[in-house]
Design an enzyme around this catalytic site. Structure first.
Site, short mmCIF file in Angstrom:
data_model
loop_
_atom_site.label_atom_id
_atom_site.label_comp_id
_atom_site.label_asym_id
_atom_site.label_seq_id
_atom_site.Cartn_x
_atom_site.Cartn_y
_atom_site.Cartn_z
N ARG A 7 8.67 6.71 -3.59
CA ARG A 7 8.39 8.10 -4.02
C ARG A 7 8.79 8.95 -2.92
NH1 ARG A 7 3.20 9.93 -7.69
NH2 ARG A 7 2.05 8.86 -5.75
N ASP B 67 -6.62 10.15 -3.89
CA ASP B 67 -5.32 10.38 -3.04
C ASP B 67 -5.31 11.68 -3.31
OD1 ASP B 67 -4.42 10.81 -5.57
OD2 ASP B 67 -2.77 8.99 -5.23
C1 LIG Z 1 -2.53 9.61 -8.30
C2 LIG Z 1 -1.46 8.79 -7.87
O1 LIG Z 1 -0.53 9.26 -7.37
S1 LIG Z 1 -1.76 7.12 -7.56
C3 LIG Z 1 -0.56 6.28 -6.44
C4 LIG Z 1 -0.68 6.87 -5.08
N1 LIG Z 1 -2.00 6.33 -4.70
C5 LIG Z 1 -1.95 4.98 -4.30
O2 LIG Z 1 -0.86 4.50 -4.02
C6 LIG Z 1 -3.26 4.41 -3.83
C7 LIG Z 1 -3.13 2.98 -3.32
N2 LIG Z 1 -4.23 2.35 -3.06
C8 LIG Z 1 -4.86 2.22 -1.60
O3 LIG Z 1 -4.22 3.13 -0.66
C9 LIG Z 1 -5.79 1.43 -1.35
O4 LIG Z 1 -6.15 0.55 -2.37
C10 LIG Z 1 -7.16 2.25 -1.07
C11 LIG Z 1 -7.13 2.96 0.16
C12 LIG Z 1 -7.80 3.09 -2.23
C13 LIG Z 1 -8.22 1.08 -0.96
O5 LIG Z 1 -7.86 0.05 0.43
P1 LIG Z 1 -8.72 -0.48 1.13
O6 LIG Z 1 -10.10 0.23 1.73
O7 LIG Z 1 -7.77 -1.00 2.32
O8 LIG Z 1 -9.08 -1.64 0.16
P2 LIG Z 1 -9.62 -3.11 0.72
O9 LIG Z 1 -10.44 -3.19 1.99
O10 LIG Z 1 -10.47 -3.72 -0.63
O11 LIG Z 1 -8.25 -4.01 0.70
C14 LIG Z 1 -8.11 -5.40 0.77
C15 LIG Z 1 -6.98 -5.78 1.12
O12 LIG Z 1 -5.78 -5.31 0.03
C16 LIG Z 1 -4.95 -4.53 0.64
N3 LIG Z 1 -4.73 -3.48 -0.20
C17 LIG Z 1 -5.30 -2.48 -0.81
N4 LIG Z 1 -4.69 -1.66 -1.55
C18 LIG Z 1 -3.42 -1.94 -1.61
C19 LIG Z 1 -2.29 -1.45 -1.88
N5 LIG Z 1 -2.25 -0.39 -2.86
N6 LIG Z 1 -0.94 -2.06 -1.71
C20 LIG Z 1 -1.01 -2.85 -0.98
N7 LIG Z 1 -2.13 -3.63 -0.32
C21 LIG Z 1 -3.26 -2.97 -0.65
C22 LIG Z 1 -5.40 -4.06 2.09
O13 LIG Z 1 -4.43 -3.60 3.07
C23 LIG Z 1 -6.15 -5.32 2.43
O14 LIG Z 1 -5.41 -6.23 3.07
P3 LIG Z 1 -5.75 -7.26 3.96
O15 LIG Z 1 -6.73 -8.08 3.26
O16 LIG Z 1 -4.57 -8.04 3.99
O17 LIG Z 1 -6.31 -6.56 5.08
O1 LIG Z 2 1.19 10.30 -9.39
C1 LIG Z 2 0.37 10.17 -10.01
C2 LIG Z 2 -0.41 10.95 -10.55
O2 LIG Z 2 -1.43 10.35 -11.31
O3 LIG Z 2 -0.61 12.26 -10.17
MG LIG Z 3 1.07 12.47 -8.54
#
Ligand SMILES: CC(=O)SCCNC(=O)CCNC(=O)[C@H](O)C(C)(C)COP(=O)(O)OP(=O)(O)OC[C@H]1O[C@@H](n2cnc3c(N)ncnc32)[C@H](O)[C@@H]1OP(=O)(O)O
Ligand SMILES: O=CC(=O)O
Ligand SMILES: [Mg+2]
Length: 569
Positions: free
Chosen positions: A184, A470
């Site tokens: 994206r 986010d």
């Molecule tokens: C409205 C929108 O646009 S939604 C789409 C955009 N938003 C996103 O993509 C958010 C994605 N999610 C994240 O960034 C994360 O899950 C967070 C920041 C919310 C939380 O992350 P953390 O605090 O690292 O969570 P946590 O400590 O529980 O993570 C455990 C493990 O999972 C991994 N992990 C957590 N979330 C993700 C993810 N989305 N993708 C890949 N790996 C992940 C961490 O890196 C960690 O790995 P490790 O054990 O190998 O070190």
């Molecule tokens: O990108 C996704 C959203 O919910 O905003």
């Molecule tokens: Mg969005």
């Protein structure tokens, strides 16, 4: 010489390369830090491709953004968004998009995350069908994040990506079976201040798209796309004219690469209120390159407030009350499913913001249950897949979709949702119901400030109070505060009957800053950027005119030009 971190991850800057320059084509200037790994991405040829895109499309992009302003003027004068009579023929005629590529026929659970190296590996290994690698809502668009992201994605597409977490002595590499990759890019509105083309900052999304496409179009169809690709998600569009530009960009890219027209495929996020009235038109513009639409529910809520910024009769209740069961949200999701299935493409669901809660099993189970409920609603409504924010949620989401879809890869033919054909403009605009509370104001404030503080220090997605936050969710906090302050709304949900005003907000900000300091600890608070974040966030909440985007306004704070100290945007 610049050293390389483990597995090719660029090491921090060393002085010796500060004066080395990228080899750039005519008219292109790079103001970002030099790094040998970045230079493999910022090659003369890839930059020429980005510059060609910029030169060919800049006027159309400027025009599309002016049209957004023009629409805003209309809404601010009392107008409402609605279906365009001029394109009724597109909505009424029968036509379909190109068939869905086999590699991504089944997208029942997609994980999203920033283009950070370890997270890319974890996401690709997560068991999800698709990983959406994010340069947008989940990424703070600093030069380092963007360029490392490009390096990481190239390694991911090549299948060579690895990572060594030295502190935990843990090595990360790809499994045999991985998710399919979507990328994206940023929205049309964001500039890239570290790359100047003919003296002007480049368009952020053309940089993200152009560099990624240039370096991966050859390997992707072979390694990832079963003959198709690369695949994209396209954010924050407001009108089909913006989709039309993307379609031209894709055609231009396919021509440059010498690959078949229709190889590139994209899912468009319907995440602005005006765009819900343009879903057929957007699919039509992208019909040879489309693989569906997605309910970007968080930005959609933000957009509802933004679109109605001059409509005090359409104020939002507390953020936590604006869920998918609100009539306007349900109507949007139902119409999106109907539209996509009629046109032969995926109707993707959205993101539940819950994430696992490690230290409290009961709270964790309650959060998981909310996710299951949300996903069950989506699959039963006819969505073909959904989003998860964390690998820990994939099994629960997968179970719900498996139970309800069985072995079928999607529901395009089986859930036509003809009933949704009757959804009206009134349904899509209906005022959300609920109440406003002091706790709502407080939560917006402490989440908004902490998010901006994280964003300023390089993290675009963070866990706060057991939810994923986010750029999109933070926007809701910001514009809701702005709206409540602007219209001095009464907080009618907690029996206090208090009106929101500047004085009250000032006290709330002070108290929430004190709370943040207690929660994160004095040391982290002192070292972090909470005070700067507070300034930026409160200024935006109190602005007489609503800023279009939090991140656009805050962007100058993360621009670092080399040589250091040279002018910014
Ligand atoms: C409205 C929108 O646009 S939604 C789409 C955009 N938003 C996103 O993509 C958010 C994605 N999610 C994240 O960034 C994360 O899950 C967070 C920041 C919310 C939380 O992350 P953390 O605090 O690292 O969570 P946590 O400590 O529980 O993570 C455990 C493990 O999972 C991994 N992990 C957590 N979330 C993700 C993810 N989305 N993708 C890949 N790996 C992940 C961490 O890196 C960690 O790995 P490790 O054990 O190998 O070190
Ligand atoms: O990108 C996704 C959203 O919910 O905003
Ligand atoms: Mg969005």
């Amino acid at each position: 010489m610049m050293g390389l971190g483990t597995f090719g991850y660029p090491a921090p800057p060393t002085k010796s390369k500060i004066n080395v320059h990228y080899d750039v084509p005519e008219g292109v200037e790079i103001r970002g830090r030099y790094c040998e790994e970045f230079a493999k991405i910022l090659t003369k040829d890839s930059l020429q491709f980005v510059a060609d895109l910029q030169r060919e499309f800049r006027n159309q992009i400027k025009y599309a953004l002016e049209c957004r302003n023009e629409a805003k003027r209309r809404y601010n004068e009392g107008g409402l968004p609605g279906f365009d009579p001029a394109t009724k023929y597109i909505r009424e005629r029968e036509w379909t998009c190109a068939p869905v590529p086999p590699a991504v026929a089944d997208r029942r659970v997609e994980i999203t995350g920033p283009v950070e190296r370890k997270m890319i590996i974890n996401a690709l290994n997560s068991g999800a069908k698709v990983f959406m690698a994010d340069f947008e809502d989940a990424l703070s668009p600093s030069w380092e994040n963007l360029m490392n992201g490009q390096v990481n994605l190239k390694d991911a597409v090549d299948g060579t990506i690895g990572f060594h977490d030295k502190a935990r002595n843990r090595v990360y590499k790809l499994n045999d079976q991985t998710a399919k990759l979507f990328v994206r890019p940023r929205g049309w509105h964001l500039p890239e201040a570290h790359i100047l083309i003919d003296g002007e900052p480049a368009t952020g999304c053309l940089v993200d798209f152009g560099l990624y496409f240039y370096h991966n179009y050859a390997a992707f169809p072979q390694n990832q796309g079963e003959g198709f690709g690369p695949f994209f998600y396209l954010p924050k569009m407001e009108h089909s004219r913006e989709a039309k530009i993307w379609n031209y960009v894709f055609e231009r890219a396919e021509k440059m690469a010498g690959i078949e027209r229709g190889s590139i495929r994209a899912t468009v996020l319907i995440e602005t209120l005006p765009a819900v009235f343009q879903m057929d038109e957007i699919l039509y513009e992208l019909r040879d390159h489309s693989v569906g639409l997605n309910c970007g529910r968080w930005d959609y809520i933000f957009s509802y407030v933004k679109t109605f910024q001059a409509h005090p009769d359409r104020l939002l209740p507390d953020r936590v009350q604006v869920g998918m069961t609100q009539h306007f949200m349900k109507s949007y999701s139902d119409l999106l499913i109907r539209t996509c299935h009629r046109r032969g493409v995926h109707a993707m669901g959205g993101m539940a913001a819950q994430i696992p809660i490690r230290d409290d099993p009961a709270a964790n189970e309650a959060a998981l249950e909310l996710v299951r409920k949300d996903k069950l609603r989506e699959v039963k409504a006819g969505h073909d897949g959904t989003w998860a924010a964390h690998p820990g949620l994939i099994p629960a989401c997968m179970e719900v979709f498996n139970k309800n879809m069985g072995n079928a890869p999607h529901q395009i033919q089986t859930m036509k949702r003809e009933d949704a054909a009757n959804i009206t403009e009134e349904d899509l605009l209906q005022r959300p119901r609920g109440v406003r509370t002091m706790e709502g104001l407080r939560l917006n404030t402490r989440v908004g400030i902490q998010y901006v503080a994280a964003w300023l220090t390089g993290s675009g997605s963070v866990p706060l109070y057991n939810l994923m936050e986010d750029a999109a969710t933070a926007e809701i906090s910001r514009v809701q505060n702005w709206q409540w302050l602007k219209y001095e709304v009464e907080l009618d949900g907690d029996g206090l009957g208090v009106k929101v005003c500047g004085d009250l907000f000032g006290r709330v900000v002070d108290e929430e800053m004190a709370r943040i300091e207690r929660e994160v600890g004095k040391e982290k608070f002192r070292k972090g950027m909470y005070k700067d974040a507070c300034k930026i966030f409160t200024r935006q909440c109190k602005a007489s005119t609503l800023d279009d985007f939090l991140t656009l306004n805050a962007y100058n704070n993360i621009v670092i030009h080399y040589p250091k100290g040279s002018a910014r945007l």
